[in-house]
Design a protein around this motif. Sequence first.
Motif, PDB file in Angstrom:
ATOM      1  N   GLU A  16       9.171   1.073   6.467  1.00  0.00           N
ATOM      2  CA  GLU A  16       8.543  -0.217   6.175  1.00  0.00           C
ATOM      3  C   GLU A  16       8.341  -1.030   7.448  1.00  0.00           C
ATOM      4  O   GLU A  16       7.314  -1.674   7.630  1.00  0.00           O
ATOM      5  N   PRO A  21       2.067  -5.120   7.964  1.00  0.00           N
ATOM      6  CA  PRO A  21       2.464  -5.918   6.810  1.00  0.00           C
ATOM      7  C   PRO A  21       1.433  -5.841   5.690  1.00  0.00           C
ATOM      8  O   PRO A  21       0.259  -5.556   5.927  1.00  0.00           O
ATOM      9  N   ARG A  22       1.872  -6.089   4.481  1.00  0.00           N
ATOM     10  CA  ARG A  22       0.979  -6.099   3.325  1.00  0.00           C
ATOM     11  C   ARG A  22       0.093  -7.348   3.371  1.00  0.00           C
ATOM     12  O   ARG A  22       0.515  -8.398   3.840  1.00  0.00           O
ATOM     13  N   ARG A  23      -1.110  -7.197   2.854  1.00  0.00           N
ATOM     14  CA  ARG A  23      -2.082  -8.294   2.820  1.00  0.00           C
ATOM     15  C   ARG A  23      -2.432  -8.654   1.384  1.00  0.00           C
ATOM     16  O   ARG A  23      -2.274  -7.846   0.484  1.00  0.00           O
ATOM     17  N   LEU A  86      -0.449 -13.721   5.728  1.00  0.00           N
ATOM     18  CA  LEU A  86       0.559 -12.831   5.152  1.00  0.00           C
ATOM     19  C   LEU A  86       1.207 -13.467   3.921  1.00  0.00           C
ATOM     20  O   LEU A  86       1.657 -14.605   3.980  1.00  0.00           O
ATOM     21  N   SER A  88       3.873 -14.212   0.782  1.00  0.00           N
ATOM     22  CA  SER A  88       5.296 -14.248   0.415  1.00  0.00           C
ATOM     23  C   SER A  88       5.383 -14.596  -1.059  1.00  0.00           C
ATOM     24  O   SER A  88       4.525 -15.313  -1.585  1.00  0.00           O
ATOM     25  N   LYS A 107       6.351 -12.739   4.248  1.00  0.00           N
ATOM     26  CA  LYS A 107       5.393 -12.533   5.327  1.00  0.00           C
ATOM     27  C   LYS A 107       4.839 -11.106   5.323  1.00  0.00           C
ATOM     28  O   LYS A 107       4.731 -10.470   6.354  1.00  0.00           O
ATOM     29  N   GLY A 108       4.517 -10.619   4.129  1.00  0.00           N
ATOM     30  CA  GLY A 108       3.895  -9.304   3.985  1.00  0.00           C
ATOM     31  C   GLY A 108       4.833  -8.126   4.122  1.00  0.00           C
ATOM     32  O   GLY A 108       4.406  -6.985   4.080  1.00  0.00           O
ATOM     33  N   ARG A 109       6.121  -8.383   4.234  1.00  0.00           N
ATOM     34  CA  ARG A 109       7.109  -7.313   4.415  1.00  0.00           C
ATOM     35  C   ARG A 109       8.097  -7.269   3.245  1.00  0.00           C
ATOM     36  O   ARG A 109       8.474  -8.311   2.702  1.00  0.00           O
TER      37      ARG A 109
END
Length: 113
Positions: A16, A21-23, A86, A88, A107-109
């Motif tokens: 991960e 990071p995820r968007r 990002l 949350s 924050k996308g993580r």
Amino acid sequence: MAILNRLFSYVQRKAEALLPPRRLVVVEGDSLPHDMPMRSIVLARDGTEDWCVGLRCPCGCGRTIELLVIKEAKPRWDYSIDKDGLPSLMPSIWLKSGCKSHFWLKKGRIHWM
């Protein structure tokens, strides 16, 4: 078996950190897409109302997680987007059945509990 589960979890957490990071992706309509993207967070918006955030379970089980964001819902999640775009989510996501994953999205993580 417990050792294998712990090893898999460790590898998953390390992977991960290496991935971007995820968007957030916004879709119009009253339902999440049938084929959810692997690493995106999907916000379903019906007109001007945001009603649901969805994502694939980060454990890899394939489950689509649907979280209501409308004010009338209980339980309800809040989402925010930082200056870098990002997402949350609050509170944490804790699946009570299936894989029983428990994590935060900050924050996308993914931050595993």
